[in-house]
Design a protein around this motif. Structure first.
Motif, PDB file in Angstrom:
ATOM      1  N   ALA A  11       0.827  -1.164  -0.013  1.00 25.86           N
ATOM      2  CA  ALA A  11       0.092  -0.051   0.003  1.00 25.86           C
ATOM      3  C   ALA A  11       0.610   1.397  -0.119  1.00 25.86           C
ATOM      4  CB  ALA A  11      -0.944   0.002   1.259  1.00 25.86           C
ATOM      5  N   TYR A  12       2.116   1.259   0.800  1.00 26.26           N
ATOM      6  CA  TYR A  12       2.717   2.603   0.749  1.00 26.26           C
ATOM      7  C   TYR A  12       3.944   2.746  -0.436  1.00 26.26           C
ATOM      8  CZ  TYR A  12       4.484  -0.731   3.938  1.00 26.26           C
ATOM      9  OH  TYR A  12       4.942  -1.991   4.637  1.00 26.26           O
ATOM     10  N   THR A  14       5.309   3.675  -3.934  1.00 30.76           N
ATOM     11  CA  THR A  14       5.041   4.634  -4.691  1.00 30.76           C
ATOM     12  C   THR A  14       5.580   4.459  -6.405  1.00 30.76           C
ATOM     13  OG1 THR A  14       6.971   5.947  -4.267  1.00 30.76           O
ATOM     14  CG2 THR A  14       4.556   6.578  -2.958  1.00 30.76           C
ATOM     15  N   LYS A  32       0.680   4.532  -6.339  1.00 33.35           N
ATOM     16  CA  LYS A  32       0.141   5.387  -5.205  1.00 33.35           C
ATOM     17  C   LYS A  32       0.669   6.765  -5.141  1.00 33.35           C
ATOM     18  CE  LYS A  32      -1.480   5.201  -0.820  1.00 33.35           C
ATOM     19  NZ  LYS A  32      -1.997   4.399   0.199  1.00 33.35           N
ATOM     20  N   VAL A  52      -5.367   6.771   0.924  1.00 30.29           N
ATOM     21  CA  VAL A  52      -5.582   6.062  -0.414  1.00 30.29           C
ATOM     22  C   VAL A  52      -5.702   7.052  -1.570  1.00 30.29           C
ATOM     23  CG1 VAL A  52      -7.055   4.688  -1.716  1.00 30.29           C
ATOM     24  CG2 VAL A  52      -6.830   4.186   0.661  1.00 30.29           C
ATOM     25  N   TYR A  54      -4.597   7.187  -5.540  1.00 28.06           N
ATOM     26  CA  TYR A  54      -3.863   6.606  -6.834  1.00 28.06           C
ATOM     27  C   TYR A  54      -3.986   7.326  -7.773  1.00 28.06           C
ATOM     28  CZ  TYR A  54      -2.893   2.224  -4.684  1.00 28.06           C
ATOM     29  OH  TYR A  54      -2.253   1.149  -3.676  1.00 28.06           O
TER      30      TYR A  54
END
Length: 173
Positions: A11-12, A14, A32, A52, A54
Motif C-alpha cells: 500500500a505505501y 510509490t 500510489k 488512499v 492513486y
C-alpha cells in the motif's frame, strides 16, 4: 474477452506498476501518490490504509485519479477524477453495503449506471443494465498480480478507468 494485468505493490510503495494487455504491451501505469512526505510517513505507520490516493497514467498523461475522503462518521468514500476521452468527469464512489461481507456499490458515469459487486473469494464484477462488462481479481497470496477481464469491447476505450475503479474500491477497505 480481453485480459489485462498488473502487479499490485504494498500500500505505501510509490513505484508505478505497468498495466499490460494480453500481448504484454504496456497500456498505462498505476501508482500510489502522496501529497507530501509527512503524509507518506504517516501512511507507512498506519499500514497504508487511510491515505488512499492513486493515479493512472497513459504514457505521460494523467487519466484517472482517486483520493479517499476521510470521515469517521461516514461510509467509505472516494473522490474520482477521470481525464480521458477529451473530458474531465468528477464523482464520488461510495460504499453502499449494509452489514454484509459482499462489497457492493454503484455509480453513474457518462450517462450509464455501473454496479460493482464482489463476494469473498470471487472475482469482482462490474455490470451495466444487468450485463457483465468486466471482472477483476487479486490473489490472496503473493505474487499479487491483479487480473482484469473485459467482456464488452464497447468499453475498450475505458479500460484504465475501469481498472482504476476496481483497484480503488476493492484493494483498500
Amino acid at each position: 474477452m480481453k485480459l489485462y494485468q498488473y502487479k499490485w505493490r504494498p500500500a505505501y510503495f510509490t513505484n508505478p506498476a505497468e498495466i499490460l494487455d494480453e500481448n504484454s504491451n504496456c497500456i498505462g501505469t498505476i501508482k500510489k501518490h502522496y501529497s507530501n512526505v509527512f503524509i507518506r510517513l504517516l501512511d507507512v505507520i498506519l499500514e497504508g490504509k487511510y491515505f488512499v490516493q492513486y493515479q493512472i497514467h497513459q504514457q505521460n498523461d494523467l487519466i484517472f485519479e482517486t483520493k479517499a475522503i476521510l470521515n469517521p462518521f461516514k461510509k467509505r468514500q472516494y473522490k474520482i477524477n477521470y481525464y480521458g476521452n477529451d473530458k474531465h468527469i468528477e464523482f464520488l464512489l461510495i460504499d453502499k453495503k449494509m452489514f454484509d461481507i459482499v462489497e457492493v456499490t454503484s455509480f453513474d458515469f457518462d450517462g450509464e449506471t455501473f454496479h460493482l459487486k464482489k463476494a469473498p473469494f470471487e472475482w469482482g464484477q462490474l455490470t451495466v443494465n444487468d450485463e457483465l462488462i468486466a471482472e477483476w481479481h487479486i490473489p490472496l497470496k503473493p505474487p499479487f498480480t491483479c487480473k482484469f477481464k473485459l467482456y464488452n469491447s464497447s468499453y475498450e476505450n475505458m479500460v484504465l478507468f475501469l481498472i482504476g475503479i476496481f483497484h480503488t474500491y476493492l484493494t483498500f477497505k
